[in-house]
Design a protein around this motif. Structure first.
Motif, mmCIF file in Angstrom:
data_model
loop_
_atom_site.group_PDB
_atom_site.id
_atom_site.type_symbol
_atom_site.label_atom_id
_atom_site.label_comp_id
_atom_site.label_asym_id
_atom_site.label_seq_id
_atom_site.Cartn_x
_atom_site.Cartn_y
_atom_site.Cartn_z
ATOM 1 N N PHE A 287 6.093 11.714 2.962
ATOM 2 C CA PHE A 287 5.691 10.477 1.872
ATOM 3 C C PHE A 287 6.365 9.200 2.122
ATOM 4 C CE2 PHE A 287 6.446 7.988 -2.006
ATOM 5 C CZ PHE A 287 5.355 7.785 -2.298
ATOM 6 N N LEU A 288 5.687 8.074 2.691
ATOM 7 C CA LEU A 288 6.191 6.854 3.100
ATOM 8 C C LEU A 288 6.513 5.797 1.915
ATOM 9 C CD1 LEU A 288 4.070 6.301 6.440
ATOM 10 C CD2 LEU A 288 6.156 7.775 6.229
ATOM 11 N N GLY A 289 5.855 6.217 0.758
ATOM 12 C CA GLY A 289 6.099 5.175 -0.237
ATOM 13 C C GLY A 289 5.319 3.719 0.021
ATOM 14 N N GLU A 290 5.758 2.829 -0.645
ATOM 15 C CA GLU A 290 5.052 1.413 -0.521
ATOM 16 C C GLU A 290 5.363 0.783 0.703
ATOM 17 O OE1 GLU A 290 2.842 -0.019 -2.437
ATOM 18 O OE2 GLU A 290 2.995 1.603 -3.990
ATOM 19 N N VAL A 291 4.275 0.293 1.528
ATOM 20 C CA VAL A 291 4.736 -0.109 2.674
ATOM 21 C C VAL A 291 3.785 -1.542 2.898
ATOM 22 C CG1 VAL A 291 5.334 1.955 3.855
ATOM 23 C CG2 VAL A 291 2.964 1.243 4.063
ATOM 24 N N ARG A 292 4.296 -2.379 3.770
ATOM 25 C CA ARG A 292 3.568 -3.553 3.767
ATOM 26 C C ARG A 292 2.463 -3.464 4.683
ATOM 27 N NH1 ARG A 292 9.258 -5.751 5.304
ATOM 28 N NH2 ARG A 292 8.518 -5.214 7.228
ATOM 29 N N MET B 138 1.118 -1.185 -0.055
ATOM 30 C CA MET B 138 0.074 0.109 -0.020
ATOM 31 C C MET B 138 1.042 1.265 0.111
ATOM 32 S SD MET B 138 -1.415 -0.610 3.812
ATOM 33 C CE MET B 138 -3.167 -0.104 3.521
ATOM 34 N N ARG B 139 0.509 2.340 -0.689
ATOM 35 C CA ARG B 139 1.239 3.650 -0.841
ATOM 36 C C ARG B 139 0.642 4.558 0.136
ATOM 37 N NH1 ARG B 139 1.150 8.018 -4.909
ATOM 38 N NH2 ARG B 139 3.263 8.339 -5.441
ATOM 39 N N LEU B 140 1.659 5.014 1.104
ATOM 40 C CA LEU B 140 1.003 5.797 2.006
ATOM 41 C C LEU B 140 1.977 7.052 2.351
ATOM 42 C CD1 LEU B 140 0.689 3.029 5.119
ATOM 43 C CD2 LEU B 140 -1.313 3.769 3.444
ATOM 44 N N PHE B 141 1.082 8.036 2.921
ATOM 45 C CA PHE B 141 1.945 9.491 3.334
ATOM 46 C C PHE B 141 1.160 9.900 4.492
ATOM 47 C CE2 PHE B 141 -1.457 10.810 0.486
ATOM 48 C CZ PHE B 141 -2.266 11.950 0.964
ATOM 49 N N VAL B 142 1.702 10.582 5.127
ATOM 50 C CA VAL B 142 1.192 11.574 6.563
ATOM 51 C C VAL B 142 0.922 12.802 5.837
ATOM 52 C CG1 VAL B 142 1.715 12.276 8.616
ATOM 53 C CG2 VAL B 142 2.714 10.041 7.930
ATOM 54 N N GLY B 143 -0.441 13.176 5.957
ATOM 55 C CA GLY B 143 -0.767 14.424 5.218
ATOM 56 C C GLY B 143 -1.537 15.175 6.191
ATOM 57 N N ALA B 144 -1.933 16.411 5.736
ATOM 58 C CA ALA B 144 -2.985 17.123 6.762
ATOM 59 C C ALA B 144 -3.901 17.809 5.815
ATOM 60 C CB ALA B 144 -2.154 18.268 7.362
ATOM 61 N N PHE B 145 -4.972 17.664 5.973
ATOM 62 C CA PHE B 145 -6.068 18.093 5.199
ATOM 63 C C PHE B 145 -6.807 19.516 5.558
ATOM 64 C CE2 PHE B 145 -5.525 13.706 3.814
ATOM 65 C CZ PHE B 145 -5.938 13.503 2.414
ATOM 66 N N PRO B 146 -6.891 20.545 4.837
ATOM 67 C CA PRO B 146 -7.143 21.481 5.359
ATOM 68 C C PRO B 146 -8.597 21.719 6.064
ATOM 69 C CG PRO B 146 -7.184 21.905 3.007
ATOM 70 C CD PRO B 146 -6.717 20.408 3.528
ATOM 71 N N PRO B 147 -9.051 22.518 6.956
ATOM 72 C CA PRO B 147 -10.416 22.547 7.352
ATOM 73 C C PRO B 147 -11.079 23.212 6.396
ATOM 74 C CG PRO B 147 -8.928 24.359 8.540
ATOM 75 C CD PRO B 147 -8.212 23.326 7.884
ATOM 76 N N ASP B 148 -12.695 22.934 6.778
ATOM 77 C CA ASP B 148 -13.428 23.293 5.475
ATOM 78 C C ASP B 148 -13.723 24.924 5.245
ATOM 79 O OD1 ASP B 148 -14.568 20.670 5.554
ATOM 80 O OD2 ASP B 148 -16.370 21.102 6.391
ATOM 81 N N THR C 98 -3.753 6.037 -3.996
ATOM 82 C CA THR C 98 -3.959 5.145 -5.446
ATOM 83 C C THR C 98 -3.587 5.821 -6.490
ATOM 84 O OG1 THR C 98 -5.753 4.157 -4.220
ATOM 85 C CG2 THR C 98 -5.332 3.624 -6.540
ATOM 86 N N LEU C 99 -2.369 5.575 -7.111
ATOM 87 C CA LEU C 99 -2.063 6.081 -8.252
ATOM 88 C C LEU C 99 -3.118 6.068 -9.506
ATOM 89 C CD1 LEU C 99 1.770 4.967 -8.509
ATOM 90 C CD2 LEU C 99 0.768 7.077 -7.842
ATOM 91 N N ARG D 220 -4.832 8.923 -12.701
ATOM 92 C CA ARG D 220 -4.915 10.283 -13.235
ATOM 93 C C ARG D 220 -5.245 11.391 -12.367
ATOM 94 N NH1 ARG D 220 -2.784 13.774 -16.653
ATOM 95 N NH2 ARG D 220 -4.243 14.932 -18.044
ATOM 96 N N SER D 221 -6.478 11.050 -11.569
ATOM 97 C CA SER D 221 -6.911 12.131 -10.851
ATOM 98 C C SER D 221 -6.439 11.766 -9.551
ATOM 99 C CB SER D 221 -8.270 12.100 -11.041
ATOM 100 O OG SER D 221 -8.884 10.856 -10.684
ATOM 101 N N GLY D 222 -5.793 10.675 -9.147
ATOM 102 C CA GLY D 222 -5.410 10.344 -7.686
ATOM 103 C C GLY D 222 -6.676 9.861 -6.837
ATOM 104 N N SER D 223 -6.482 9.250 -5.805
ATOM 105 C CA SER D 223 -7.700 8.783 -5.103
ATOM 106 C C SER D 223 -6.871 8.782 -3.774
ATOM 107 C CB SER D 223 -8.213 7.399 -5.555
ATOM 108 O OG SER D 223 -8.781 6.922 -4.680
ATOM 109 N N TYR D 224 -7.502 9.229 -2.539
ATOM 110 C CA TYR D 224 -6.985 9.109 -1.473
ATOM 111 C C TYR D 224 -8.071 8.696 -0.412
ATOM 112 C CZ TYR D 224 -3.859 12.578 -3.503
ATOM 113 O OH TYR D 224 -3.214 13.257 -4.311
ATOM 114 N N SER D 225 -7.456 7.861 0.738
ATOM 115 C CA SER D 225 -8.374 7.299 1.634
ATOM 116 C C SER D 225 -7.497 7.317 2.914
ATOM 117 C CB SER D 225 -8.588 5.752 1.458
ATOM 118 O OG SER D 225 -8.860 5.270 0.238
ATOM 119 N N ILE D 226 -8.355 8.355 3.828
ATOM 120 C CA ILE D 226 -7.763 8.411 5.256
ATOM 121 C C ILE D 226 -7.703 7.119 5.812
ATOM 122 C CG2 ILE D 226 -7.599 9.570 7.393
ATOM 123 C CD1 ILE D 226 -8.701 12.061 5.514
ATOM 124 N N LEU D 227 -6.713 6.550 6.446
ATOM 125 C CA LEU D 227 -6.708 5.231 7.108
ATOM 126 C C LEU D 227 -6.953 5.615 8.649
ATOM 127 C CD1 LEU D 227 -3.934 3.359 5.336
ATOM 128 C CD2 LEU D 227 -6.423 3.349 5.009
#
Length: 190
Positions: free
Chosen positions: A45-50, A1-11, A169-170, A172-179
């Motif tokens: 950015f953590l990259g591909e992790v198990r 799984m391809r992971l990063f640690v991010g911050a999403f802006p408030p509304d 998820t790689l 064209r438009s990208g796809s993100y799931s907050i775990l």
């Protein structure tokens, strides 16, 4: 799984930014725009992790987040960056922050044995939020509009109160799931 640690802006930040950025859309019809709900600041950015390492990653991130308070990142510019893979990227750049860089380094070092080797440039990066990608050089088309929008953005502050372990998820438009979301709770930092 391809992971990063991010911050999403408030509304409120996301909605105000969306309104300002909407002024650029008619000027760049060939751009691939980031959906406003996907606006984020990549902290590390953590990259591909198990998959089996996910629980350990979450536990270490929790311990790191308990030692940091919220951060306030001030917008410094709206910029076009040359990207060797797909042309040009428009970003909202934030002022460099020693506390942001310290948090980033703590994450990279704390997860060094669990993340993909060389997944992240270990030197300081300019904190930024990507708005769109475009293959052709948009500078001539955008220069006047960018300057006006830079003025509108200059007083924006992105309050970083929660870190999000996010799967990317790689596509064209990208796809993100907050775990998992991890609050920054130790005092108040600037």
């Amino acid at each position: 799984m391809r992971l990063f640690v991010g911050a999403f802006p408030p509304d409120d930040f996301r909605l105000a930014l969306t309104a300002i950025v909407g002024q650029l859309r008619p000027l760049i019809k060939t751009a691939t725009w980031i959906r406003p709900e996907d606006y984020h600041l990549t902290v590390a950015f953590l990259g591909e992790v198990r998959e089996k390492d996910r629980a350990s990653i979450e536990e270490r991130l929790l311990q790191i987040s308990l030692n940091f308070g919220p951060l306030n990142l001030r917008v410094c510019s709206l910029e076009l960056w040359r990207n060797e893979w797909d042309g040009w990227v428009a970003v909202v750049a934030f002022q460099k922050s020693a506390k942001f860089e310290k948090l980033r380094q703590e994450i990279l070092l704390g997860l060094a044995d669990l993340r993909e080797p060389h997944a992240s440039d270990e030197r300081g990066i300019m904190p930024h939020l990507t708005l769109f990608r475009v293959r052709s050089d948009p500078k001539g088309t955008l220069e006047d509009s960018l300057e006006r929008l830079r003025m509108e953005l200059r007083d924006f502050v992105f309050p970083v109160k929660i870190l999000s372990l996010t799967q990317s998820t790689l596509s064209r438009s990208g796809s993100y799931s907050i775990l998992r979301q991890l609050p920054l709770i130790l005092g108040v930092s600037g």
